[in-house]
Write a protein that holds these residues in place. Structure first.
Motif, PDB file in Angstrom:
ATOM      1  N   LEU A 248       0.816  -1.212   0.000  1.00 45.95           N
ATOM      2  CA  LEU A 248       0.000   0.000   0.000  1.00 45.95           C
ATOM      3  C   LEU A 248       0.851   1.265   0.000  1.00 45.95           C
ATOM      4  O   LEU A 248       0.480   2.279  -0.597  1.00 45.95           O
ATOM      5  CB  LEU A 248      -0.946  -0.023   1.203  1.00 45.95           C
TER       6      LEU A 248
ATOM      7  N   SER B 163       2.077   1.708  -3.392  1.00 50.09           N
ATOM      8  CA  SER B 163       0.945   2.061  -4.248  1.00 50.09           C
ATOM      9  C   SER B 163       0.729   3.568  -4.265  1.00 50.09           C
ATOM     10  O   SER B 163       0.186   4.121  -5.227  1.00 50.09           O
ATOM     11  CB  SER B 163      -0.333   1.349  -3.789  1.00 50.09           C
ATOM     12  N   ALA B 164       1.144   4.253  -3.192  1.00 51.30           N
ATOM     13  CA  ALA B 164       1.028   5.712  -3.175  1.00 51.30           C
ATOM     14  C   ALA B 164       1.926   6.315  -4.237  1.00 51.30           C
ATOM     15  O   ALA B 164       1.522   7.210  -4.985  1.00 51.30           O
ATOM     16  CB  ALA B 164       1.401   6.248  -1.802  1.00 51.30           C
TER      17      ALA B 164
ATOM     18  N   GLY C  38       0.462   5.486  -7.499  1.00 52.29           N
ATOM     19  CA  GLY C  38      -0.718   6.306  -7.738  1.00 52.29           C
ATOM     20  C   GLY C  38      -0.372   7.723  -8.159  1.00 52.29           C
ATOM     21  O   GLY C  38      -0.994   8.291  -9.058  1.00 52.29           O
TER      22      GLY C  38
ATOM     23  N   THR D  90      -0.731   0.354 -15.912  1.00 52.41           N
ATOM     24  CA  THR D  90      -0.909  -0.078 -14.527  1.00 52.41           C
ATOM     25  C   THR D  90      -1.350  -1.539 -14.436  1.00 52.41           C
ATOM     26  O   THR D  90      -0.876  -2.280 -13.571  1.00 52.41           O
ATOM     27  CB  THR D  90      -1.926   0.818 -13.804  1.00 52.41           C
TER      28      THR D  90
ATOM     29  N   GLY E 150      -1.580   0.807  -7.407  1.00 54.91           N
ATOM     30  CA  GLY E 150      -1.907   2.150  -6.955  1.00 54.91           C
ATOM     31  C   GLY E 150      -2.550   3.025  -8.015  1.00 54.91           C
ATOM     32  O   GLY E 150      -3.342   3.909  -7.694  1.00 54.91           O
ATOM     33  N   GLY E 151      -2.216   2.802  -9.281  1.00 58.57           N
ATOM     34  CA  GLY E 151      -2.704   3.709 -10.307  1.00 58.57           C
ATOM     35  C   GLY E 151      -3.912   3.250 -11.081  1.00 58.57           C
ATOM     36  O   GLY E 151      -4.610   4.062 -11.700  1.00 58.57           O
TER      37      GLY E 151
ATOM     38  N   GLN F 216      -9.798   3.852   3.890  1.00 58.28           N
ATOM     39  CA  GLN F 216      -8.974   2.722   3.466  1.00 58.28           C
ATOM     40  C   GLN F 216      -8.224   2.086   4.628  1.00 58.28           C
ATOM     41  O   GLN F 216      -7.957   0.878   4.626  1.00 58.28           O
ATOM     42  CB  GLN F 216      -8.016   3.162   2.361  1.00 58.28           C
TER      43      GLN F 216
ATOM     44  N   SER G 107      -5.954  10.556  -8.243  1.00 61.02           N
ATOM     45  CA  SER G 107      -5.000   9.502  -7.934  1.00 61.02           C
ATOM     46  C   SER G 107      -4.160   9.840  -6.711  1.00 61.02           C
ATOM     47  O   SER G 107      -3.882   8.981  -5.874  1.00 61.02           O
ATOM     48  CB  SER G 107      -4.093   9.253  -9.144  1.00 61.02           C
TER      49      SER G 107
ATOM     50  N   TYR H 262      -6.434   9.594  -3.362  1.00 60.65           N
ATOM     51  CA  TYR H 262      -6.854   8.221  -3.074  1.00 60.65           C
ATOM     52  C   TYR H 262      -5.666   7.355  -2.659  1.00 60.65           C
ATOM     53  O   TYR H 262      -5.742   6.584  -1.707  1.00 60.65           O
ATOM     54  CB  TYR H 262      -7.534   7.632  -4.299  1.00 60.65           C
ATOM     55  N   ASN H 263      -4.553   7.506  -3.350  1.00 57.21           N
ATOM     56  CA  ASN H 263      -3.417   6.621  -3.114  1.00 57.21           C
ATOM     57  C   ASN H 263      -2.513   7.059  -1.981  1.00 57.21           C
ATOM     58  O   ASN H 263      -1.945   6.213  -1.282  1.00 57.21           O
ATOM     59  CB  ASN H 263      -2.627   6.446  -4.408  1.00 57.21           C
TER      60      ASN H 263
ATOM     61  N   ARG I  26      -4.357   5.888   0.826  1.00 52.84           N
ATOM     62  CA  ARG I  26      -4.164   4.443   0.934  1.00 52.84           C
ATOM     63  C   ARG I  26      -2.829   4.118   1.612  1.00 52.84           C
ATOM     64  O   ARG I  26      -2.730   3.214   2.439  1.00 52.84           O
ATOM     65  CB  ARG I  26      -4.206   3.823  -0.460  1.00 52.84           C
TER      66      ARG I  26
END
Length: 426
Positions: A78, A81-82, A85, A104, A136-137, A253, A370, A373-374, A377
């Motif tokens: 996670l 993933s940032a 993202g 992605t 992430g994206g 999340q 993005s 959200y990321n 996350r």
């Protein structure tokens, strides 16, 4: 920069609200193909993510891992993933939604497969982290793509149906895990689970041949007006939106990934369920999740974005606390309560696709959606790790209370955000 009224994508279909799927009829043929591509991408994104939680017990035994080490695998995924993202967000606005979607999907598929070849814990951790780049994206690329094809009055439910594909991918992963884990030696079974992560490659063929960006995006890219810096989402009125939207994503999340990561382990280790038994309980949770995504989408359009988030944050926190406090020996009650827990913890996601898209104008929509959200996350990723560290002394069940804390954070974040229902995308 602010959103200004524009016309919705043209359609020759009737524009009424008769029937639960009237929104689909209002989309252009190209919009429907975009919907299918984004739906498939997010479902397979979910599948590849869920492989780890469903294989966690076998992996921990194979590499002799502590609960903290197993929790770290999810957290690393996670966290990276940032970065994925943020990078994808920039690509979404610079090279287009569809190209970014393909990049992605290919990334998370390749590294999920490579996880199955790990010879030690550091290699598995590294491959899982790199899987996070694609993970992430993908959601933002698909969500922005479909949001720009959807009619304003239906946008909440359209994006909620995209979000519901997470439950579809989760269900598929549970079915495969039940079959594999129950029929193959655990030392090989977890590897097979990761190898099945190659499935998204099939989706790339469909997307490449059939899916295109919305006309206004294609025109903007052709005019080379896409060079907008990341810092743009921290300018003017967008600064407050970006900060509070990130906090909202963090809370929601953090709560969700606490449940998704540790519930299978909780059911096996503290409730004594077999792999097949756990699959049964998870199927109830997933059924609730799918219904939650869909129902949440309709409520997002009718109640508004903020009220829907608040409603499901309260319900999710209350149900999680109730779930982990069900007395031993009352596993039937666990089965029953799994449906509303899955419903509320997933319904809260129904508004993200439309809400975040409506907060940002076209030029930075991918970047803003993005990023918030990321990054949310990534910060929320510390919740599963906190559970892992606490579980050693308090037990997994007691440590799951961190999920409820996440939902409380989401409620606080809503105080700093505007209501966006009815906003036309500029």
């Amino acid at each position: 920069m602010t959103s200004t009224p524009t016309s919705s994508p043209p359609t020759t279909e009737r524009d009424d609200e008769s029937g639960s799927f009237a929104w689909y009829g209002t989309m252009t043929p190209q919009g429907r193909r975009a919907f299918k591509g984004a739906f498939g991408g997010y479902a397979l994104d979910s599948y590849d993510f869920q492989v780890l939680p469903l294989s966690m017990v076998a992996i921990a035994a194979y590499f002799s891992l502590t609960t903290a080490q197993t929790g770290l695998m999810t957290t690393v995924t996670l966290l990276v993933s940032a970065l994925g993202g943020v990078l994808a967000g920039v690509l979404i606005d610079r090279v287009g939604r569809v190209r970014t979607l393909m990049i992605t999907v290919a990334t998370y598929a390749v590294f999920t497969v490579l996880c199955g070849f790990a010879v030690n814990y550091p290699m598995l951790l590294a491959c899982r982290a790199l899987q996070g780049l694609g993970f992430g994206g993908e959601w933002a690329a698909g969500a922005v793509l479909v949001a720009e094809y959807a009619r304003t009055r239906y946008r909440g439910r359209v994006l909620a149906f995209i979000q519901s594909s997470w439950a579809v991918g989760w269900a598929l992963a549970v079915i495969v895990a039940t079959l594999v884990m129950d029929n193959v030696d655990p030392d090989l079974a977890w590897r097979i689970m990761f190898w099945t992560g190659a499935l998204p490659a099939l989706l790339l063929v469909y997307v490449r041949r059939n899916v295109k960006d919305a006309p206004e995006v294609t025109e903007r890219l052709a005019q080379k007006e896409a060079r907008v810096p990341l810092s743009s989402i921290f300018q003017g009125s967008l600064t407050r939106k970006t900060l509070f939207a990130t906090l909202l994503a963090t809370g929601v999340q953090g709560g969700y990934y606490t449940i998704a990561t540790w519930l299978p382990t909780y059911l096996k280790t503290e409730r004594g369920l077999t792999v097949v038994g756990t699959g049964g309980y998870l199927s109830t949770l997933i059924s609730g999740a799918f219904c939650g995504y869909i129902t949440g989408g309709f409520l997002v359009d009718r109640l508004g974005r903020k009220k829907s988030f608040a409603l499901f944050a309260v319900l999710s926190a209350a149900l999680l606390i109730t779930y982990i406090n069900i007395p031993q020996g009352s596993n039937d009650l666990l089965l029953i309560l799994g449906f509303p827990l899955g419903f509320s913890s997933s319904a809260i996601f129904a508004g993200f696709g439309s809400f975040l898209a409506e907060l940002y104008p076209n030029a930075v929509r991918g970047t803003g959606q993005s990023f918030t959200y990321n990054v949310g996350r990534a910060i929320g990723a510390f919740f599963p790790t906190a559970v892992g560290f606490s579980a050693g002394s308090a037990g997994v069940g007691s440590a799951l209370v961190y999920g409820a804390i996440g939902y409380c954070i989401a409620l606080v974040a809503l105080l700093g955000l505007p209501e966006t229902r009815g906003t036309e995308l500029a």
